[in-house]
Write an enzyme that holds these catalytic residues in place. Sequence first.
Site, short mmCIF file in Angstrom:
data_model
loop_
_atom_site.label_atom_id
_atom_site.label_comp_id
_atom_site.label_asym_id
_atom_site.label_seq_id
_atom_site.Cartn_x
_atom_site.Cartn_y
_atom_site.Cartn_z
N ASP A 106 -5.33 -5.30 -13.34
CA ASP A 106 -6.68 -5.34 -13.94
C ASP A 106 -6.96 -4.14 -14.83
OD1 ASP A 106 -7.13 -3.28 -12.08
OD2 ASP A 106 -9.22 -3.88 -11.86
N GLU A 107 -5.92 -3.54 -15.33
CA GLU A 107 -6.12 -2.25 -15.99
C GLU A 107 -5.15 -2.08 -17.16
OE1 GLU A 107 -5.66 2.29 -14.25
OE2 GLU A 107 -5.00 0.56 -13.11
P1 TTP Z 1 -8.89 -1.52 -8.60
O1 TTP Z 1 -9.12 -1.56 -10.08
O2 TTP Z 1 -8.52 -0.20 -7.99
O3 TTP Z 1 -10.17 -2.00 -7.83
P2 TTP Z 1 -11.20 -3.10 -8.22
O4 TTP Z 1 -10.96 -3.67 -9.56
O5 TTP Z 1 -11.26 -4.10 -7.12
O6 TTP Z 1 -12.56 -2.31 -8.19
P3 TTP Z 1 -13.10 -1.24 -9.26
O7 TTP Z 1 -14.37 -1.82 -9.79
O8 TTP Z 1 -13.33 0.01 -8.48
O9 TTP Z 1 -12.05 -1.08 -10.33
O10 TTP Z 1 -7.76 -2.56 -8.22
C1 TTP Z 1 -7.62 -3.82 -8.88
C2 TTP Z 1 -7.23 -4.87 -7.89
O11 TTP Z 1 -6.02 -4.49 -7.23
C3 TTP Z 1 -8.24 -5.06 -6.79
O12 TTP Z 1 -9.27 -5.98 -7.14
C4 TTP Z 1 -7.41 -5.54 -5.65
C5 TTP Z 1 -6.05 -4.91 -5.87
N1 TTP Z 1 -5.85 -3.77 -4.96
C6 TTP Z 1 -5.17 -3.99 -3.77
O13 TTP Z 1 -4.75 -5.11 -3.49
N2 TTP Z 1 -5.00 -2.94 -2.93
C7 TTP Z 1 -5.47 -1.68 -3.19
O14 TTP Z 1 -5.30 -0.74 -2.38
C8 TTP Z 1 -6.18 -1.48 -4.42
C9 TTP Z 1 -6.74 -0.11 -4.75
C10 TTP Z 1 -6.35 -2.55 -5.27
MG MG Z 2 -10.58 -2.43 -11.20
#
Ligand code: TTP
Ligand code: MG
Length: 407
Positions: A106-107
Amino acid sequence: MVNNKRVLHLDMDAFFAAVEQRDLPLLRGKPVIVGAEKGTRGVVSTCSYEARKYGIHSAMPIAEAARRCPHGVFMRPNGRKYVHASLQLMRILEKYSPVIEPVSIDEAYMDVTGAGEKFGGEEKLAKMIKRDISNKLNITGTIGIASTRIFAKLASDLEKPDGLTIIEDKEIPEKVYPLPVGKLWGIGEKSSEVLKQMSILTIGELAECPEDILKGRFGINGPGLAKAARGEGSGDVLTIEEREDEKSVGHERTFKMDMENENYLTEIILGLAQKTGRRLRRGGFGGRTLTLKIRYTDFETHTHRETFKRLLTNDLEIYESAKYLLLKAKNNNKTVRLLGISVSGLVKVKNSLNQWEEQLNFFSEKKDNTGLYSTVDKLKDKWGENVISFGGTKTSELRFTKSFGRV
Ligand code: TTP
Ligand code: MG
């Protein structure tokens, strides 16, 4: 650090949970927790912002999340859907810059140097991207823009969710330096604590700290901390083609907490293996040498390398080999701070494949991830029944693990 580059970092908000809330409107506005089965020893993958009010976060034991929010909606991850959304997301980004580096599901980083002019300013560009994403995907993301990767990432974390933060170089002293050191990528609770003992609380104080003093406290990693605080050393945004020139492919992850639980460490290895596998596929590479990096709480760092007869090409092979190295190499008297794996000795195995397409195929055969099982079956056919044993991590619990490899 001042340069003429502009880097955009996008990170989707509560990604897995947001996709679930999008697809099931009943869930909107509710605390949604995506992760392991309730009642197991698994962990939270992520949760909606409504659930974060209860102090729930990624990697928290699911039992703890259930205690904090008994009325929350607990869901198992649906990898196929997230990969599909991710694929769509990357396609949208491609419209705005030719230099995109997806770093996790997601990044992504984008080199947007000069793009501001083309789109009527960086703010306009970022808003356009955000609007495009929310129109097409019906979920939101947060954007940070700065002149380096590390500050762009930091910026995208400042106004979550659905935020936008632009940091001009001249604003660094005002916007970045007063922030606590823990906001900087790679600085977890332990390092923050040590820095606090040295009366270094903010990024600005860290940036100004003489490198030899940091070296005295953190060893060879010390100078890197000050460099990070100055926004240095995080490199350019690399396109897929540029990454193909890399001699090794890998990821590493620093934990916020020190880890000794073996099951958890193998779970981390699984996440790193998936990221590494994806990068290999993207370039159409395989490799025979696997390197495992372990850093312990006392910052002692070891690398363990082994060359295998078979070519490592996919996540499961990498996972198995890395787990084997971990169990062989780990000093059981110490807690682990960072794990990294990389594959080298790269050879081209096929023409460049789109990593996201491949991951999508991985999940697409049936909704219940049978694609995954058939892949496991094929591996077993090829190398025998015992080639895959997931130890504490069950195949059914395979999930994406966010990588913190390359800032
Ligand atoms: P992130 O971008 O860290 O988290 P997020 O998108 O859920 O929330 P934020 O708004 O803070 O960005 O991670 C992206 C996805 O990766 C998240 O939705 C689920 C997965 N993930 C895991 O499965 N295990 C983990 O420990 C983390 C940090 C993320
Ligand atoms: Mg995220």
